[in-house]
Scaffold this active site. Sequence first.
Site, mmCIF file in Angstrom:
data_model
loop_
_atom_site.group_PDB
_atom_site.id
_atom_site.type_symbol
_atom_site.label_atom_id
_atom_site.label_comp_id
_atom_site.label_asym_id
_atom_site.label_seq_id
_atom_site.Cartn_x
_atom_site.Cartn_y
_atom_site.Cartn_z
ATOM 1 N N TYR A 254 84.196 -28.324 18.280
ATOM 2 C CA TYR A 254 84.710 -27.006 17.896
ATOM 3 C C TYR A 254 85.183 -26.230 19.127
ATOM 4 C CZ TYR A 254 82.852 -27.716 13.205
ATOM 5 O OH TYR A 254 82.605 -28.210 11.954
ATOM 6 N N HIS A 296 88.929 -24.315 6.997
ATOM 7 C CA HIS A 296 88.433 -23.746 8.252
ATOM 8 C C HIS A 296 87.762 -24.789 9.139
ATOM 9 C CE1 HIS A 296 88.162 -19.528 6.168
ATOM 10 N NE2 HIS A 296 89.389 -19.888 6.455
ATOM 11 N N ASP A 297 87.610 -26.015 8.643
ATOM 12 C CA ASP A 297 86.895 -27.042 9.411
ATOM 13 C C ASP A 297 87.846 -28.032 10.083
ATOM 14 O OD1 ASP A 297 84.320 -27.883 10.261
ATOM 15 O OD2 ASP A 297 84.457 -29.629 8.957
ATOM 16 N N ALA A 298 89.085 -27.611 10.346
ATOM 17 C CA ALA A 298 90.076 -28.511 10.956
ATOM 18 C C ALA A 298 89.901 -28.512 12.477
ATOM 19 C CB ALA A 298 91.488 -28.074 10.571
ATOM 20 N N HIS A 299 88.862 -29.222 12.943
ATOM 21 C CA HIS A 299 88.591 -29.342 14.377
ATOM 22 C C HIS A 299 89.285 -30.592 14.934
ATOM 23 C CE1 HIS A 299 85.768 -32.396 13.054
ATOM 24 N NE2 HIS A 299 85.182 -31.495 12.279
#
Length: 427
Positions: A254, A296-299
């Site tokens: 992240y 929102h979790d597109a790391h």
Amino acid sequence: MHELEVWLFADRVGTLALVEGRLNFRYATQWLQEPNAVALSYSLPLQAESFDDHKARPFFAGLLPEGHLRRLIAQQFQVSGQNDFALLDHIGGECAGAVTFLEPGQPLRLPAEGVDVQWLSDEEVIAILGELPRRPMLAGKDGLRLSLAGAQDKLPVVVDGDRIGLPRNGTPSTHILKPPIHAVEGSVVNEGFCLALADAIQLKPARSRVHTIGDCRFLLVERYDRAADPQGRIQRLHQEDFCQALGVVPEMKYQNEGGPDLARCFDLVRRVTRPSAPHVLRLLDYVIFNTLIGNHDAHAKNFSLLYADKKPVLAPLYDTLSTAVYPSLTTKMAMKIGSKYKFSEVQVRHWDQFAQGAGLAKAQTRKRILELARRLPLAARQLQAAPGSGFAGNALIEEIIALIEQRAALTIRRLTKPTTGLDLSEA
């Protein structure tokens, strides 16, 4: 000193050693002398000198499951949860890409020697779905050495029509089976819809389908790092995620933990792909799509390079679902748009900051954002209504589409309103 031989496709390319508790990787001299030799990773270029733990760990640890899955697998084999080497020894047979780990002297099983698949009945599939939360990757089952990165339950499987099987003794898998995510209601249909929506607007994501057996629903995602040869045999294609390519350990994936930001991701694609322009534009589409659907979790571990024909290309979009529809999940995006982590705060100048950092023309970037913001809501409604899609009448899908419509409308409004000077409170 403990050692594992590292194989890429059908070639022994080097040795991974555990030296005083730390990883060390060295390419094999014979591999370095091969005219067609390729590197395991962009972060591990071909060289005679060995790579220490600092250089080697991002790629090798990046092949393993994360978080509680990793701890459960370690318990299964009675090894330390921090021991990357021991975990790769136990489960590093079928990994992402074309890497296999074998004990020194152990022969590699080639696809030409025949496939070894344990085909499963419906009852066995349901039993495995129940077992996965306790035994990730079915670790320790006879003949299975399976590993996939990530913190969510998943399982490499072989799919042939409606048959589902477990790949044994080095047989390549064809699909990834993704069961429901604990405490994320409807995750299977959510991800299935988002991948289908990406496909509907020609983003060319990983292909998937929602599969139901009795009361059990799960997602089957076709592996883009596997391909059939002219004889129909499944072959591995090599790939690595952006963290591996950039030399970033999985615990720091992240941005707010020190992981890659979007500028580094675009710089990577620009440096390694040829010609780079189509891949840079595809990555831009992925970023816009994830923002508008509320993923929102597109790391950086959710983007990859695929080494097809030995030339790196941007891999298809994968692991994309709308996390923003769940009030219990974070409103922070994994990577900033400009200087903002929250979509609600992203103004036109933050998109401009993002474009500048990514080396993109601001006007062209705005034009593409507007284009996708205008197309996406209609495409989502059409997909929902499509006969046989299985999405009609689903309350969660309706919530996702409403969120897309809201985000698209807000984005269009912000990007098309006349500028009235800088509002310093929003900078």
